[in-house]
Design an enzyme around this catalytic site. Structure first.
Site, PDB file in Angstrom:
ATOM      1  N   ASP A 487       1.014  -0.965   0.269  1.00  0.00           N
ATOM      2  CA  ASP A 487       0.349   0.000   0.191  1.00  0.00           C
ATOM      3  C   ASP A 487       0.601   1.803   0.032  1.00  0.00           C
ATOM      4  O   ASP A 487       0.394   1.849  -0.480  1.00  0.00           O
ATOM      5  CB  ASP A 487      -1.129   0.015   1.159  1.00  0.00           C
ATOM      6  CG  ASP A 487      -1.909  -0.315   1.348  1.00  0.00           C
ATOM      7  OD1 ASP A 487      -2.748  -0.661   0.249  1.00  0.00           O
ATOM      8  OD2 ASP A 487      -2.610  -1.221   2.300  1.00  0.00           O
ATOM      9  N   CYS A 488       2.352   0.927   0.125  1.00  0.00           N
ATOM     10  CA  CYS A 488       2.748   2.009   0.796  1.00  0.00           C
ATOM     11  C   CYS A 488       3.997   2.391  -0.519  1.00  0.00           C
ATOM     12  O   CYS A 488       4.188   3.546  -0.787  1.00  0.00           O
ATOM     13  CB  CYS A 488       3.613   2.217   1.770  1.00  0.00           C
ATOM     14  SG  CYS A 488       2.403   2.365   2.994  1.00  0.00           S
TER      15      CYS A 488
END
Ligand code: BGC
Ligand code: NOJ
Length: 830
Positions: A487-488
């Site tokens: 997600d990052c």
């Protein structure tokens, strides 16, 4: 250093001192009503949805830590001294203390001044309530005159609103107290048809429902004025902060024990029967009263507890092993399976690191959680698959999250996480392998929950794969969108303003940044799809007018081959798989990068997808993992850690080196490497990696690890972090499901396939073997594995008959018990 011990026989972790490095928690409830409970009785409860139906209040990030929960106080009438048998909140020293966290229950208590008090907290199966069953024993040689107080603080339902909208909320609190039961009915007068209640098995001496009356001004839970005084005052809350507190008076002769039961529950009335007396707005208690009566009665409660125990006994019995390694047995047989149930139920919604207000259920998370859960209650996995698929969008994409209460996709972070839909394919494949229920593929499921849009589930999977095929970038690799599994890694965000969401903001057109991880995942999913395309389900379609264009197996075989070719051509960096191409088509995760030269995710997923296995690429990739990423505490996500913010890479570079996605040991990814090692047949390496992050194996270093030793944490600080080895974000993590899959299906090698149960162990060289019991498609398989030499060759005998290959054929004669003998390794004949 340890703070307790495993009691394997009772399937409990026993904490023997209250001051654990962090609150060590457990979960109550397994269906609709849930509670979090710490080792000192902190925590809160909710019905179905941690945000929208919060029953009790909890203050995150509070000081002191973990203040607020299911608190009991004992007060000695003679001395006037009062204390908490769970240590918190009074923190008066106890002569003896124990918290036994078990499967769906916790028993917490201790002894002070010769008075022992122990409370068993649990949620009876099928009920929307929790029971606190307290036993108080007088170990003095004189009679004891005591008062017992039990307390909770109600939340006004929507936890987000409850913590922010005070101008309204301090005016709306309402309760009724009837026959000793405290009913919390805030907003019941208007649109709610549910209420909470707090009852007691004894006729209470007195009660309190206004927080201020209980605590006294400027006081906390550690020293409630009413407890100190020894008398509650029967306050009725009008606005402010409704609480529930009961007082019970006790006189115990020497050696005498008494049991007192408290019940905290949630109840719904039919909308048309909300009131007993509408004019007076009196709550209708007709249907809740029998429930309260049942669970304030000791025999009803004991029976409910036994039912809970048998429930867990039967769930865990579906997979049990006896290996040479006690910690493996402990995790597989008890704790890892248990954690899989919790993650299945709660996704990432509510833990001591997730406030329950921030997120719904994750699309990719829930699909992965299912992998570790499906063997326990396949029917619930089926329902979950259909719920998730119903939130899928017509173009095959997904909302990143959905709300468990409404089962609708939510817009909190929108969609466009381009890996999301592919996980649905893996989840469905796992379900069909486990159950043989091909029929699910024919089940009509809508898109975006819109009635009239239904297609067979199989078409949802087709669209999921097509979603990737429709979104490939300049190198023929899948476009990443907002992010993939990581997600990052936000390659289209370019955020310069503090507070912007890395996952929501998209400043670039998204047409160049590509993910090698999604490519690997696509190959894995397409291979599953190719097998499902051949499945029996097609016989059930109408012969001539199939409702949609079915793509056959060959389409997915070709698609997987083409994607594999793209990875080999554009996704190999020389010694390992590249991670991505950024918006400028610069490489991410390449030796040519200044920081972030190698990432764990593509090494795991590509080898799992069989990419580079025939050549030596897979072997080299895993050698690079060992050389650059492995530490004694687990395998870090990337190296070198990013030391500064790279706007073109996003949130990953926002974390200080060694934490979370920036070179933390992001445990979720470690089992992918374990599985990849088994693909290469290297049981020793796979198992070594397994043990590095195995919580039970880290129990002895609890002072370093700091989180619970019985469940996985999302992250262990990496080698760049000053606190290397410290775990954070325990409980709600995909780590649980993936480790369960890695150890059971790939290291122990007991693996459901479409054709039956496969036995393909890749175990350590020095294991003489192991035994296992596995319930699969209604048949109990008793499996004995014996090592006869080095390597992983398997010879099978089923009920003493040698069998070709290593898939145990499903019995055709209705037998439900099968004995499988597997010999592993080669006999050295030289
Ligand atoms: C975390 C990720 C998480 C994401 C969810 C990030 O801050 O580091 O692990 O998936 O938030 O939005
Ligand atoms: C936690 C999220 O819940 C999950 O979806 C994501 O894959 C990992 N973080 C990695 O970023």
């Amino acid at each position: 250093m340890r703070f307790g011990y495993f009691d394997d026989q009772h399937r409990e972790y026993v904490i023997t001192r209250p001051d654990t490095p962090l609150p060590w928690i457990n979960y109550l409830g397994s269906e609709a009503y849930f509670g979090l409970i710490s080792n000192t009785a902190g925590g809160y409860s909710f019905y179905q949805d941690a945000r929208l139906r919060r029953l009790t209040r909890y203050r995150y990030n509070n000081v002191p830590l973990d203040f607020g929960g299911r608190y009991l106080y004992l007060r000695d009438a003679e001395s006037g001294e009062f204390w908490s048998p769970s240590w918190m909140p009074t923190r008066l020293p106890l002569e003896e203390y124990a918290c036994r966290h078990g499967l769906g229950y916790s028993v917490i208590g201790g002894t002070r001044a010769g008075i022992e008090a122990r409370t068993r907290y649990f949620v009876p199966l099928g009920e929307t309530l929790e029971v606190w069953q307290t036993t108080i024993t007088n170990h003095r040689d004189t009679p004891a005159t005591l008062d017992l107080f039990a307390s909770i603080e109600f939340a006004l339902w929507d936890a987000q609103d409850d913590a922010t909208n005070f101008q309204r909320n301090l005016n709306i609190g309402e309760v009724e107290v009837v026959e000793g039961v405290i009913y919390h009915k805030t907003e019941y007068r208007e649109r709610r048809n549910h209420f909470a209640y707090f009852a007691c098995s004894e006729p209470p001496v007195a009660f309190e429902t206004q927080r201020e009356a209980f605590l006294g001004p400027y006081r906390g839970w550690d020293a409630p004025e009413a407890v100190e005084r020894g008398a509650l005052n029967n306050s009725i809350a009008h606005g402010w902060a409704p609480v529930g507190a009961h007082q019970v008076h006790l006189t115990l002769t020497p050696g005498e024990s008494r049991q007192i039961i408290f019940v905290l529950g949630y109840h719904e009335n039919p909308r048309r029967a909300k009131f007993e007396d509408a004019a007076l707005q009196v709550l209708n208690k007709r249907t809740v009263k029998p429930i309260i009566a049942r669970y304030t009665d000791a025999s009803g409660v004991d029976a409910a507890f036994e039912a809970l125990e048998s429930y867990w006994e039967s769930l865990l019995a579906r997979f049990q092993v006896q290996t040479p390694d006690a910690e493996t047995d402990r995790m597989v047989n008890i704790w890892n399976a248990y954690q899989c149930m919790i993650t299945f139920n709660l996704s990432r919604s509510a833990s001591y690191f997730e406030s329950g207000v921030g997120r719904g259920m994750g699309f990719r998370d829930s699909n992965q959680d299912l992998l570790g859960f499906v063997h326990m209650i396949p029917e619930r996995a089926r329902e979950r698959i259909l719920d998730i698929a119903a939130t899928q969008l017509p173009d095959g994409g997904a909302y990143h999250q959905y709300q468990p209460l409404t089962k609708r996709g939510n817009d909190a972070v929108g969609g466009g996480f381009n890996d999301d839909p592919l996980w649905l394919v893996l989840a469905v494949a796992a379900y069909v392998k486990e159950t043989g229920d091909w029929d699910i593929l024919n089940t009509p499921v809508p898109y975006d929950n819109q009635p009239g849009t239904e297609t067979p589930l199989y078409e949802h999977l087709q669209r999921a794969l097509q979603y990737t095929l429709d979104r490939c970038g300049p190198h023929g690799l899948p476009l990443i969108g907002h992010a993939d599994w990581n997600d990052c890694l936000n390659l289209n965000t370019f955020s310069e303003e503090p507070g912007q969401s890395f996952q929501v903001l998209q400043s670039q057109d998204g047409k160049t940044a590509e993910s090698v991880f999604i490519a690997g995942l696509f190959v894995l999913a397409a291979e599953e799809m190719a097998q499902m395309a051949n499945g029996k389900w097609q016989n059930q379609l109408p012969p001539t007018d199939a409702p949609f264009a079915i793509r056959h197996s060959q389409f997915y075989i070709d698609a997987a081959r083409e994607m594999t070719a793209a990875v080999l051509a554009e996704g190999w960096d020389g010694e390992w798989f590249l991670r991505a191409y950024d918006h400028f088509s610069h490489k991410v995760g390449s030796h040519a990068c200044e920081e972030g030269q190698i990432f764990i995710e593509p090494q795991g997923i590509c080898v799992m997808a069989d990419i580079g296995v025939k050549s030596d690429l897979a072997e080299r990739a895993l050698a690079a993992v060992e050389e650059h990423l492995a530490t004694p505490h687990g395998i870090v996500l990337n190296q070198p850690a990013y030391t500064r913010y790279h706007v073109e890479l996003g949130e990953i570079t926002s974390y200080p080196p060694g934490y979370k996605e920036n070179a933390g040991i992001f445990c979720h990814t470690n089992p992918w490497i374990m599985i990849a090692e088994t693909v290469l047949g290297r049981g020793d390496r796979a198992f070594d990696y397994y043990k590095r992050i195995c919580p039970a194996a880290r129990e002895a270093i609890s002072d370093v690890h700091r989180s619970e030793p019985y469940v996985y944490a999302q992250m262990i600080a990496g080698k760049d972090a000053p606190t290397h080895g410290e775990a954070k974000n325990s409980w709600l993590t995909g780590t649980a499901a993936w480790n369960f899959v890695a150890i059971t299906q790939h290291i122990l090698g007991i693996r459901p396939t479409f054709a039956g149960l496969e036995i393909a162990p890749v175990i350590p060289a020095d294991w003489a073997g192991f035994t296992a019991t596995r319930v699969f498609r209604g048949v109990t398989y008793h499996i004995t594995v014996e090592r006869i030499g080095p390597g992983n060759d398997v010879g099978l005998a089923v009920d003493d008959t040698p069998t070709v290959g290593n898939i145990v054929p499903l019995p055709r004669d209705g037998r439900t018990e099968i004995h499988v003998k597997a010999v592993v390794g080669r006999v050295d004949t030289s």
